[in-house]
Design a protein around this motif. Structure first.
Motif, PDB file in Angstrom:
ATOM      1  N   PHE A   6      -3.657   3.176   4.421  1.00  0.00           N
ATOM      2  CA  PHE A   6      -4.429   2.695   3.293  1.00  0.00           C
ATOM      3  C   PHE A   6      -3.314   2.879   1.988  1.00  0.00           C
ATOM      4  CE2 PHE A   6      -4.923   7.172   3.808  1.00  0.00           C
ATOM      5  CZ  PHE A   6      -4.737   7.665   2.518  1.00  0.00           C
ATOM      6  N   LEU A   7      -2.519   3.756   2.100  1.00  0.00           N
ATOM      7  CA  LEU A   7      -1.720   4.511   1.100  1.00  0.00           C
ATOM      8  C   LEU A   7      -1.038   3.239   0.136  1.00  0.00           C
ATOM      9  CD1 LEU A   7      -1.086   7.270  -0.465  1.00  0.00           C
ATOM     10  CD2 LEU A   7       1.182   6.803   0.665  1.00  0.00           C
ATOM     11  N   SER A   8      -0.306   2.415   0.535  1.00  0.00           N
ATOM     12  CA  SER A   8       0.275   1.323  -0.372  1.00  0.00           C
ATOM     13  C   SER A   8      -0.759   0.248  -0.937  1.00  0.00           C
ATOM     14  CB  SER A   8       1.428   0.832   0.574  1.00  0.00           C
ATOM     15  OG  SER A   8       1.001   0.374   1.735  1.00  0.00           O
ATOM     16  N   ARG A   9      -1.717   0.186  -0.083  1.00  0.00           N
ATOM     17  CA  ARG A   9      -2.771  -0.909  -0.530  1.00  0.00           C
ATOM     18  C   ARG A   9      -3.554  -0.391  -1.439  1.00  0.00           C
ATOM     19  NH1 ARG A   9      -5.027  -1.104   4.087  1.00  0.00           N
ATOM     20  NH2 ARG A   9      -6.587   0.257   3.738  1.00  0.00           N
ATOM     21  N   VAL A  10      -4.041   1.118  -1.577  1.00  0.00           N
ATOM     22  CA  VAL A  10      -4.622   1.597  -2.613  1.00  0.00           C
ATOM     23  C   VAL A  10      -3.836   1.636  -3.773  1.00  0.00           C
ATOM     24  CG1 VAL A  10      -5.571   3.880  -3.173  1.00  0.00           C
ATOM     25  CG2 VAL A  10      -6.407   2.668  -0.991  1.00  0.00           C
ATOM     26  N   ASP A  16      -4.102   2.787 -11.028  1.00  0.00           N
ATOM     27  CA  ASP A  16      -4.426   3.456 -12.136  1.00  0.00           C
ATOM     28  C   ASP A  16      -5.462   4.216 -12.086  1.00  0.00           C
ATOM     29  OD1 ASP A  16      -5.929   1.312 -12.032  1.00  0.00           O
ATOM     30  OD2 ASP A  16      -6.003   0.741 -13.949  1.00  0.00           O
ATOM     31  N   LYS A  17      -6.251   4.283 -11.213  1.00  0.00           N
ATOM     32  CA  LYS A  17      -7.543   5.101 -10.928  1.00  0.00           C
ATOM     33  C   LYS A  17      -6.922   6.459 -10.563  1.00  0.00           C
ATOM     34  CE  LYS A  17     -10.485   1.769 -10.967  1.00  0.00           C
ATOM     35  NZ  LYS A  17     -11.384   1.761 -11.857  1.00  0.00           N
ATOM     36  N   PRO A  18      -7.760   7.558 -11.060  1.00  0.00           N
ATOM     37  CA  PRO A  18      -7.619   8.772 -10.665  1.00  0.00           C
ATOM     38  C   PRO A  18      -7.623   9.176  -9.386  1.00  0.00           C
ATOM     39  CG  PRO A  18      -9.883   8.751 -11.604  1.00  0.00           C
ATOM     40  CD  PRO A  18      -9.245   7.409 -11.610  1.00  0.00           C
ATOM     41  N   ALA A  19      -6.354   9.840  -8.638  1.00  0.00           N
ATOM     42  CA  ALA A  19      -6.563  10.264  -7.341  1.00  0.00           C
ATOM     43  C   ALA A  19      -7.019  11.855  -7.082  1.00  0.00           C
ATOM     44  CB  ALA A  19      -5.105  10.050  -6.551  1.00  0.00           C
ATOM     45  N   VAL A  20      -6.344  12.578  -8.044  1.00  0.00           N
ATOM     46  CA  VAL A  20      -6.501  14.157  -7.842  1.00  0.00           C
ATOM     47  C   VAL A  20      -6.503  14.687  -9.135  1.00  0.00           C
ATOM     48  CG1 VAL A  20      -5.544  16.017  -6.820  1.00  0.00           C
ATOM     49  CG2 VAL A  20      -4.819  14.062  -5.559  1.00  0.00           C
ATOM     50  N   HIS A  28      -3.092  13.380 -10.974  1.00  0.00           N
ATOM     51  CA  HIS A  28      -2.563  11.990 -10.636  1.00  0.00           C
ATOM     52  C   HIS A  28      -3.274  11.025 -10.169  1.00  0.00           C
ATOM     53  CE1 HIS A  28       0.288  15.296  -9.289  1.00  0.00           C
ATOM     54  NE2 HIS A  28      -0.284  15.739  -8.380  1.00  0.00           N
ATOM     55  N   THR A  29      -2.699   9.827 -10.632  1.00  0.00           N
ATOM     56  CA  THR A  29      -3.468   8.517 -10.271  1.00  0.00           C
ATOM     57  C   THR A  29      -3.170   8.114  -8.852  1.00  0.00           C
ATOM     58  OG1 THR A  29      -1.564   7.332 -11.070  1.00  0.00           O
ATOM     59  CG2 THR A  29      -3.149   7.406 -12.860  1.00  0.00           C
ATOM     60  N   TYR A  30      -3.579   7.294  -8.465  1.00  0.00           N
ATOM     61  CA  TYR A  30      -3.322   6.865  -7.133  1.00  0.00           C
ATOM     62  C   TYR A  30      -1.836   6.202  -6.887  1.00  0.00           C
ATOM     63  CZ  TYR A  30      -7.219   7.858  -4.384  1.00  0.00           C
ATOM     64  OH  TYR A  30      -8.318   8.658  -3.584  1.00  0.00           O
ATOM     65  N   SER A  31      -1.448   5.706  -8.022  1.00  0.00           N
ATOM     66  CA  SER A  31       0.026   5.166  -8.132  1.00  0.00           C
ATOM     67  C   SER A  31       0.999   6.538  -7.973  1.00  0.00           C
ATOM     68  CB  SER A  31       0.401   4.247  -9.121  1.00  0.00           C
ATOM     69  OG  SER A  31       1.418   4.391  -9.582  1.00  0.00           O
ATOM     70  N   GLU A  32       0.638   7.415  -8.893  1.00  0.00           N
ATOM     71  CA  GLU A  32       1.541   8.574  -8.698  1.00  0.00           C
ATOM     72  C   GLU A  32       1.354   9.356  -7.314  1.00  0.00           C
ATOM     73  OE1 GLU A  32       0.852   9.307 -13.581  1.00  0.00           O
ATOM     74  OE2 GLU A  32      -0.406  10.260 -12.183  1.00  0.00           O
ATOM     75  N   PHE A  33       0.204   9.339  -6.911  1.00  0.00           N
ATOM     76  CA  PHE A  33       0.010  10.166  -5.749  1.00  0.00           C
ATOM     77  C   PHE A  33       0.630   9.453  -4.457  1.00  0.00           C
ATOM     78  CE2 PHE A  33      -2.735  10.506  -1.530  1.00  0.00           C
ATOM     79  CZ  PHE A  33      -2.847  11.796  -1.673  1.00  0.00           C
ATOM     80  N   ALA A  34       0.841   8.047  -4.537  1.00  0.00           N
ATOM     81  CA  ALA A  34       1.516   7.437  -3.422  1.00  0.00           C
ATOM     82  C   ALA A  34       2.879   7.584  -3.701  1.00  0.00           C
ATOM     83  CB  ALA A  34       1.448   5.784  -3.374  1.00  0.00           C
ATOM     84  N   ASP A  35       3.489   7.721  -4.975  1.00  0.00           N
ATOM     85  CA  ASP A  35       4.974   8.117  -5.180  1.00  0.00           C
ATOM     86  C   ASP A  35       5.269   9.605  -4.648  1.00  0.00           C
ATOM     87  OD1 ASP A  35       5.628   5.561  -6.302  1.00  0.00           O
ATOM     88  OD2 ASP A  35       5.298   6.531  -8.493  1.00  0.00           O
ATOM     89  N   ARG A  36       4.265  10.466  -4.873  1.00  0.00           N
ATOM     90  CA  ARG A  36       4.541  11.719  -4.398  1.00  0.00           C
ATOM     91  C   ARG A  36       4.701  11.659  -2.870  1.00  0.00           C
ATOM     92  NH1 ARG A  36       3.730  15.987  -8.386  1.00  0.00           N
ATOM     93  NH2 ARG A  36       2.767  17.468  -6.903  1.00  0.00           N
ATOM     94  N   VAL A  37       3.632  11.287  -2.548  1.00  0.00           N
ATOM     95  CA  VAL A  37       3.462  11.415  -0.819  1.00  0.00           C
ATOM     96  C   VAL A  37       4.787  10.628  -0.232  1.00  0.00           C
ATOM     97  CG1 VAL A  37       2.322   9.936   0.905  1.00  0.00           C
ATOM     98  CG2 VAL A  37       0.888  10.992  -0.821  1.00  0.00           C
ATOM     99  N   GLN A  38       5.078   9.473  -0.530  1.00  0.00           N
ATOM    100  CA  GLN A  38       6.328   8.841   0.000  1.00  0.00           C
ATOM    101  C   GLN A  38       7.713   9.522  -0.457  1.00  0.00           C
ATOM    102  OE1 GLN A  38       5.551   5.178  -2.188  1.00  0.00           O
ATOM    103  NE2 GLN A  38       4.185   4.438  -0.288  1.00  0.00           N
ATOM    104  N   SER A 192     -16.408   4.135  -3.009  1.00  0.00           N
ATOM    105  CA  SER A 192     -15.534   3.428  -3.909  1.00  0.00           C
ATOM    106  C   SER A 192     -14.677   3.932  -4.828  1.00  0.00           C
ATOM    107  CB  SER A 192     -16.371   2.438  -4.767  1.00  0.00           C
ATOM    108  OG  SER A 192     -17.061   3.028  -5.821  1.00  0.00           O
ATOM    109  N   PRO A 193     -13.918   3.538  -5.768  1.00  0.00           N
ATOM    110  CA  PRO A 193     -13.170   4.420  -6.731  1.00  0.00           C
ATOM    111  C   PRO A 193     -13.925   5.047  -7.721  1.00  0.00           C
ATOM    112  CG  PRO A 193     -12.004   2.282  -6.437  1.00  0.00           C
ATOM    113  CD  PRO A 193     -13.352   2.209  -5.720  1.00  0.00           C
ATOM    114  N   GLU A 194     -15.248   4.540  -7.754  1.00  0.00           N
ATOM    115  CA  GLU A 194     -16.208   5.350  -8.596  1.00  0.00           C
ATOM    116  C   GLU A 194     -16.949   6.565  -8.102  1.00  0.00           C
ATOM    117  OE1 GLU A 194     -16.327   3.872 -11.530  1.00  0.00           O
ATOM    118  OE2 GLU A 194     -15.183   2.350 -10.545  1.00  0.00           O
TER     119      GLU A 194
END
Ligand code: AMP
Length: 509
Positions: A6-10, A16-20, A28-38, A192-194
């Motif tokens: 799911f990670l790259s899709r999300v 830009d949605k808040p992840a953590v 982190h937003t989801y884009s930052e979260f994915a960068d950290r994970v990868q 959902s992201p909400e």
């Protein structure tokens, strides 16, 4: 199929949605979260030299780093071994050795305690503290693509609490975790992201497992600053966040309900409180419903069938005009979607409706087996059925009701007494906060019933009053012969009341 796909899709769609967040501070937003994970996945495979299928331990309190480590390991084709952060150093060492963990992530508070006991373990390579700069440097490693794994590859080894003997590692594959996730959407909630998910319970357990359905739908993960279940902190978070879901062990939910500020908490911001892991008493459920509204769902499962056995839905919690309402509210609900539940006798024959026996489960959410323990696996999974070791019965509508585990059952004068029945009666008295009934050895009867009672703040009650309550509701022989008024009950990190500990205290008295 890799559970982290799911990670790259999300990241692409909801980057830009808040992840953590930590408390009310967004990290982190989801884009930052994915960068950290990868990046971390790249470090695990590169700098740390781990190979596909290697095991990575987590000896960590609830922290924001927990989620990125879980997902990074899957992304890198590795298997996680999350451990209860309250374990003794020797217990950590046992699990690390048993699972063949090579690298273990640790929160700073645990380092000193466990480092010595890990030194002698063959094949163990490194402990990494998640609170220092070296950890942050790992995240900046060049990212890697997600590693393709088979759906039957181990993704999470879940060590049982081991109340008897050594803990065993229930091996959960990528398919197990996917099966669990799909049933979240089928039986618990759409996400959902909400949505917001509060990590109020240990992430090494049910809370961390249910992080997966929330990550896949890009919901917002909030790790409370206390790292645990602090009622006032949760009420505080509800001032900020909407559509909140969180796990509460029954004892925690009751603590929340009985809190003086419960009435003024922003309950409208709670979407779902899922509870389970230990018995929830009828009176406590009713009070929780009256206080927080119809947001409760009960889950019955075990590490071997993660978070997925039966559930009592929000709708059934709200169905209070039904003549069977109280009976249903005292049950653990109906089989989850696509999960078969049966009750069997000692020879594994199915027993008729209403009869008590062992609960067995069959579905693709059942573990692949115990890690490196084929003997225990063949005892637990027979003919495709997971033998839960739990005792219960199914009623004519298919609702499952648990009876006490056989070791908690009291046998007095040759008669079986189920402590829960007495606990339910005692809790009808609203001056009582918590109770636990256990058996005490007695020469004539074998065992006799005694009760440990925690009173609500400022309340008082006498043994005579409680005796009268019991005599009004249950047979005389079941009533406690002695009451111990205590300040608190011994509990595990997961909020389960430790009856073994109470029995030990009785022997010492
Ligand atoms: P664990 O593997 O640590 O999650 O513990 C699983 C055990 O907790 C089950 O086998 C049950 O004995 C108990 N349990 C789980 N859910 C419930 C529930 N809803 N009500 C009562 N006991 C539960």
């Amino acid at each position: 199929m890799n559970i982290s796909d799911f990670l790259s899709r999300v990241a692409r769609v909801y980057g830009d949605k808040p992840a953590v967040s930590l408390g009310t501070t967004q990290l982190h937003t989801y884009s930052e979260f994915a960068d950290r994970v990868q990046g971390l996945a790249g470090a695990l495979r590169g700098e740390l030299g781990l190979g596909v299928g290697d095991r990575v331990g987590l000896a960590m309190l609830n922290t924001p780093q927990y989620l990125e480590i879980l997902v990074a390991c899957w992304h890198a084709g590795l298997c996680v071994v999350p451990m209860n952060s309250k374990l003794h150093p020797k217990e950590f060492a046992y699990i690390i050795d048993n699972a063949g963990v090579k690298v273990c992530f640790v929160t700073g508070n645990l380092i000193d305690g466990i480092s010595e006991s890990l030194e002698a373990i063959d094949g163990f390579e490194r402990m990494l503290c998640v609170n220092d700069d070296a950890y942050e440097a790992l995240l900046r490693h060049p990212p890697i693509e997600m590693v393709d794994v088979s759906e039957t590859d181990p993704a999470w080894i879940f060590y049982t609490s081991g109340t008897t003997g050594q803990p065993k590692g229930a091996t959960l594959t990528h398919r197990t975790l996917l099966g669990m996730t799909l049933r979240y959407y089928a039986d618990v909630d759409q996400l959902s992201p909400e949505d917001t998910y509060f990590h109020t319970a240990p992430m090494s357990h049910a809370d961390g497992l249910y992080a997966i359905p929330h990550l896949i739908k890009a919901s917002h993960h909030v790790v409370p600053e206390s790292g645990g279940f602090d009622v006032e902190e949760i009420f505080g978070l509800l001032e900020t966040y909407k559509n909140a879901t969180f796990m509460a062990a029954p004892t925690m939910l009751t603590r929340m309900t009985n809190h003086p500020k419960a009435g003024s908490a922003k309950s409208e911001n709670i979407k779902t409180i899922y509870y389970g892991g230990a018995p929830m008493y009828l009176e406590d459920t009713k009070r929780a419903l009256a206080t927080f509204g119809p947001c409760l769902i009960q889950i019955f499962g075990q590490g071997e069938s993660p978070n997925t056995g039966t559930s009592l839905s929000k709708e059934l919690h709200a169905d209070n005009n039904n003549p069977k309402y109280e009976k249903r509210l005292s049950s653990v609900g109906l089989p989850r979607t696509g999960v078969e539940v049966r009750i069997v006798d000692e020879e594994d024959n199915e027993v008729p409706t209403g009869e008590i026996g062992e609960i067995v489960l069959k579905s693709d959410v059942v573990m692949a087996g115990y890690w490196n323990n084929s003997e225990a696996t063949s005892q637990a999974i027979r003919d495709g059925w997971l033998h839960t070791g739990d005792i219960g019965f199914l009623d004519e509508d298919g609702f499952l009701t648990l009876k006490d585990r056989s070791k908690d059952m009291i046998i007095s004068g040759g008669t079986n007494i189920y402590p829960r029945e007495i606990e339910e009666v005692l809790l009808m008295d609203s001056r009582l906060d918590e109770v636990s009934v256990v058996g005490r050895p007695e020469p004539d009867w074998g065992e006799e019933v005694v009760a440990f009672v925690v009173l609500r703040e400022g309340a008082s009650a006498t043994p005579e009053e409680l005796e009268e309550l019991c005599l009004n509701h249950i047979a005389r022989f079941k009533r406690p012969k002695e009451y111990f008024f205590v300040d608190e009950l011994p509990k595990s990190n997961y909020g389960k009341i430790l009856k073994t500990e109470l029995r030990k205290q009785l022997l010492e008295k």
